[in-house]
Motif scaffolding. Structure first.
Motif, PDB file in Angstrom:
ATOM      1  N   VAL A 104       0.826  -1.210   0.000  1.00  0.00           N
ATOM      2  CA  VAL A 104       0.000   0.000   0.000  1.00  0.00           C
ATOM      3  C   VAL A 104       0.858   1.257   0.000  1.00  0.00           C
ATOM      4  O   VAL A 104       0.654   2.187  -0.793  1.00  0.00           O
ATOM      5  CB  VAL A 104      -0.959   0.010   1.211  1.00  0.00           C
ATOM      6  CG1 VAL A 104      -1.719   1.338   1.281  1.00  0.00           C
ATOM      7  CG2 VAL A 104      -1.936  -1.150   1.130  1.00  0.00           C
ATOM      8  N   ALA A 105       1.858   1.286   0.892  1.00  0.00           N
ATOM      9  CA  ALA A 105       2.729   2.458   0.982  1.00  0.00           C
ATOM     10  C   ALA A 105       3.527   2.653  -0.303  1.00  0.00           C
ATOM     11  O   ALA A 105       3.734   3.792  -0.747  1.00  0.00           O
ATOM     12  CB  ALA A 105       3.675   2.317   2.183  1.00  0.00           C
ATOM     13  N   LEU A 106       3.975   1.553  -0.915  1.00  0.00           N
ATOM     14  CA  LEU A 106       4.719   1.663  -2.171  1.00  0.00           C
ATOM     15  C   LEU A 106       3.844   2.208  -3.296  1.00  0.00           C
ATOM     16  O   LEU A 106       4.275   3.077  -4.071  1.00  0.00           O
ATOM     17  CB  LEU A 106       5.278   0.295  -2.569  1.00  0.00           C
ATOM     18  CG  LEU A 106       6.522  -0.190  -1.813  1.00  0.00           C
ATOM     19  CD1 LEU A 106       6.856  -1.622  -2.196  1.00  0.00           C
ATOM     20  CD2 LEU A 106       7.714   0.718  -2.098  1.00  0.00           C
ATOM     21  N   VAL A 107       2.610   1.726  -3.380  1.00  0.00           N
ATOM     22  CA  VAL A 107       1.690   2.203  -4.423  1.00  0.00           C
ATOM     23  C   VAL A 107       1.392   3.686  -4.233  1.00  0.00           C
ATOM     24  O   VAL A 107       1.429   4.475  -5.191  1.00  0.00           O
ATOM     25  CB  VAL A 107       0.383   1.382  -4.412  1.00  0.00           C
ATOM     26  CG1 VAL A 107      -0.670   2.032  -5.309  1.00  0.00           C
ATOM     27  CG2 VAL A 107       0.646  -0.051  -4.861  1.00  0.00           C
ATOM     28  N   VAL A 108       1.118   4.082  -2.992  1.00  0.00           N
ATOM     29  CA  VAL A 108       0.846   5.494  -2.696  1.00  0.00           C
ATOM     30  C   VAL A 108       2.068   6.344  -3.016  1.00  0.00           C
ATOM     31  O   VAL A 108       1.958   7.423  -3.621  1.00  0.00           O
ATOM     32  CB  VAL A 108       0.427   5.684  -1.220  1.00  0.00           C
ATOM     33  CG1 VAL A 108       0.349   7.174  -0.869  1.00  0.00           C
ATOM     34  CG2 VAL A 108      -0.910   5.018  -0.953  1.00  0.00           C
ATOM     35  N   GLY A 109       3.249   5.864  -2.638  1.00  0.00           N
ATOM     36  CA  GLY A 109       4.479   6.611  -2.884  1.00  0.00           C
ATOM     37  C   GLY A 109       4.765   6.803  -4.358  1.00  0.00           C
ATOM     38  O   GLY A 109       5.079   7.916  -4.803  1.00  0.00           O
ATOM     39  N   VAL A 110       4.638   5.734  -5.127  1.00  0.00           N
ATOM     40  CA  VAL A 110       4.893   5.822  -6.572  1.00  0.00           C
ATOM     41  C   VAL A 110       3.848   6.729  -7.230  1.00  0.00           C
ATOM     42  O   VAL A 110       4.184   7.553  -8.100  1.00  0.00           O
ATOM     43  CB  VAL A 110       4.887   4.423  -7.209  1.00  0.00           C
ATOM     44  CG1 VAL A 110       4.938   4.515  -8.733  1.00  0.00           C
ATOM     45  CG2 VAL A 110       6.063   3.595  -6.693  1.00  0.00           C
ATOM     46  N   ALA A 111       2.602   6.590  -6.819  1.00  0.00           N
ATOM     47  CA  ALA A 111       1.541   7.437  -7.373  1.00  0.00           C
ATOM     48  C   ALA A 111       1.805   8.904  -7.057  1.00  0.00           C
ATOM     49  O   ALA A 111       1.562   9.790  -7.897  1.00  0.00           O
ATOM     50  CB  ALA A 111       0.189   7.014  -6.809  1.00  0.00           C
ATOM     51  N   PHE A 112       2.328   9.171  -5.856  1.00  0.00           N
ATOM     52  CA  PHE A 112       2.641  10.539  -5.460  1.00  0.00           C
ATOM     53  C   PHE A 112       3.763  11.107  -6.324  1.00  0.00           C
ATOM     54  O   PHE A 112       3.745  12.285  -6.695  1.00  0.00           O
ATOM     55  CB  PHE A 112       3.030  10.571  -3.980  1.00  0.00           C
ATOM     56  CG  PHE A 112       3.039  11.943  -3.376  1.00  0.00           C
ATOM     57  CD1 PHE A 112       1.860  12.589  -3.047  1.00  0.00           C
ATOM     58  CD2 PHE A 112       4.241  12.605  -3.143  1.00  0.00           C
ATOM     59  CE1 PHE A 112       1.864  13.863  -2.485  1.00  0.00           C
ATOM     60  CE2 PHE A 112       4.260  13.879  -2.580  1.00  0.00           C
ATOM     61  CZ  PHE A 112       3.067  14.507  -2.254  1.00  0.00           C
ATOM     62  N   ILE A 113       4.755  10.272  -6.659  1.00  0.00           N
ATOM     63  CA  ILE A 113       5.848  10.710  -7.535  1.00  0.00           C
ATOM     64  C   ILE A 113       5.314  11.043  -8.926  1.00  0.00           C
ATOM     65  O   ILE A 113       5.667  12.075  -9.512  1.00  0.00           O
ATOM     66  CB  ILE A 113       6.933   9.619  -7.627  1.00  0.00           C
ATOM     67  CG1 ILE A 113       7.644   9.453  -6.276  1.00  0.00           C
ATOM     68  CG2 ILE A 113       7.952   9.965  -8.705  1.00  0.00           C
ATOM     69  CD1 ILE A 113       8.621   8.291  -6.229  1.00  0.00           C
ATOM     70  N   VAL A 114       4.468  10.175  -9.462  1.00  0.00           N
ATOM     71  CA  VAL A 114       3.875  10.415 -10.792  1.00  0.00           C
ATOM     72  C   VAL A 114       3.071  11.717 -10.782  1.00  0.00           C
ATOM     73  O   VAL A 114       3.165  12.530 -11.710  1.00  0.00           O
ATOM     74  CB  VAL A 114       2.983   9.232 -11.205  1.00  0.00           C
ATOM     75  CG1 VAL A 114       2.218   9.555 -12.491  1.00  0.00           C
ATOM     76  CG2 VAL A 114       3.816   7.965 -11.380  1.00  0.00           C
ATOM     77  N   LEU A 115       2.289  11.922  -9.720  1.00  0.00           N
ATOM     78  CA  LEU A 115       1.516  13.152  -9.588  1.00  0.00           C
ATOM     79  C   LEU A 115       2.433  14.369  -9.552  1.00  0.00           C
ATOM     80  O   LEU A 115       2.147  15.407 -10.163  1.00  0.00           O
ATOM     81  CB  LEU A 115       0.665  13.100  -8.316  1.00  0.00           C
ATOM     82  CG  LEU A 115      -0.242  14.307  -8.031  1.00  0.00           C
ATOM     83  CD1 LEU A 115      -1.291  14.442  -9.128  1.00  0.00           C
ATOM     84  CD2 LEU A 115      -0.915  14.152  -6.667  1.00  0.00           C
TER      85      LEU A 115
END
Length: 396
Positions: A366-377
């Motif tokens: 979950v934290a990895l998905v949120v983190g990667v999504a935050f980078i893309v954003l």
């Protein structure tokens, strides 16, 4: 280990770039504007989540003692106190944190003293065995890395010192020395506290069904309900007031620096002369903390996951910090002569980057998905900022 290597890297970069922008500034100058922006963006992930997170941790600590008081009411009580202190100004925040340090050390000393006395007086069930620190028969690498990705929250806060570089009397040397002292003290105190707690209850049976309040349960065993209450209040104040103040002020200075450079809205680039703090950034963080507190409370999200999301931001930026030292000192400045240069400019930052990256990968799906999504954003936001709005990014 990762903390100490990163402290060395902070010390090197602070001497070259004494700015409150911290890792945002270092990475921007070494790798360029987009990587620098992503570093600052990831710092936002760490610090913007943190105030609401620590309000909830503090509220849960008090709620365990006073179950009739709603957690949300306690959260907003802490938020109001932090907001008042932050809006009064930096000097008040510094005084409050000094008082906090003395109080926390006093409570820890009481716990250690009572814990030692209890272990000595109960040799049948307690001991200071070396296995309380490390038991090879129970060691499991995957579980340990998962636990480390959560426990790292207790150590990464030293990076906040770099965001106050411009407030230091000696900007080029003071913050790095403070970081080293803080990192060593944190390590010693954390290990001591955990060793005493494990020595009191080596089996862990006393808190097996109540792991969220394990420390308080052990405190009650050591000296009775009064120490349990004192430790709960100490944790609540440490997290809900003192840690929150430090985190709020730290990210406010980072946002101020990023806003001055054109990366964030200009209204955050205002420094209030009376309080000597970026007032608009502080107000924004207070408002965001209210929203996030409500989201965390009513969404039912696991607090360990929230902590790991914040840690993803910290560990990813520390990885970039260590890589920046290698590129800047070893390749750009070509400072390679002697054993010290080899260790400080290549070996230590390389190890720091590898360890931080490994821990980051252990934060969970979950934290990895949120983190990667935050980078893309963040990348999309940067492209809109520079390509669509044609805003000039100034590194300072």
């Amino acid at each position: 280990v990762a903390v100490l290597f990163s402290v060395f890297s902070f010390g090197i970069m602070i001497r070259h770039f004494p700015s409150s922008g911290s890792i945002f500034t270092y990475v921007s100058h070494v790798f360029g504007k987009l990587p620098g922006f992503i570093a600052g963006w990831l710092m936002l992930l760490q610090y913007l989540v943190s105030p609401a997170m620590v309000y909830l941790i503090a509220a849960i600590a008090i709620h365990s003692m006073l179950p009739d008081v709603p957690i949300l009411a306690l959260c907003f009580g802490f938020l109001i106190i932090v907001a008042i202190v932050s809006l009064i100004g930096m000097k008040t925040a510094m005084v409050v944190n000094k008082v906090a340090l003395v109080a926390q050390l006093a409570i820890l000393a009481l716990f250690v003293g009572c814990g030692i006395a209890y272990v000595v007086s109960h040799p049948q069930t307690c001991s200071f065995a070396p296995t309380n620190l490390f038991d090879p028969s129970k060691f499991e690498f995957g579980g340990t890395m998962s636990a480390v990705s959560l426990a790292v929250m207790s150590y990464v806060g030293f990076g906040a010192i770099a965001t106050l570089t411009q407030e230091a009397r000696d900007p080029k040397h003071g913050p790095s020395r403070a970081m080293m002292v803080m990192a060593v003290l944190l390590c010693v105190l954390y290990v001591l506290q955990c060793f005493i707690a494990t020595s009191i209850d080596p089996s862990g049976a006393a808190f097996a069904g109540n792991t969220d309040n394990a420390f308080y349960v052990v405190a009650r065993i050591a000296a009775g309900p009064w120490l349990m209450v004192l430790c709960a209040v100490g944790v609540a104040l440490a997290q809900g007031v003192f840690t929150a103040i430090a985190q709020q002020n730290s990210i406010a200075f980072v946002m101020f620096t990023m806003a001055k450079g054109g990366c964030l809205p200009k209204f955050m680039a205002k420094m209030d002369k009376r309080t000597n703090s970026p007032l608009n950034a502080v107000l924004f963080i207070i408002a965001l903390s209210i929203v996030l507190t409500l989201v965390f409370q009513f969404s039912g999200i696991d607090m360990n996951t929230v902590v790991k999301i914040s840690n993803f931001g910290a560990l990813s930026t520390y990885t970039l910090l260590n890589l920046a030292v290698i590129v800047f000192c070893w390749f750009q400045l070509k400072e390679r002569k002697g054993a010290k240069a080899l260790l400080m400019h290549l070996v230590f930052p390389a190890l720091g980057a590898l360890v931080c990256f490994a821990i980051m990968l252990s934060v969970g799906e979950v934290a990895l998905v949120v983190g990667v999504a935050f980078i893309v954003l963040g990348i999309l936001y940067y492209l809109v900022l520079t390509k669509v709005l044609h805003r000039e990014i100034n590194l300072g």
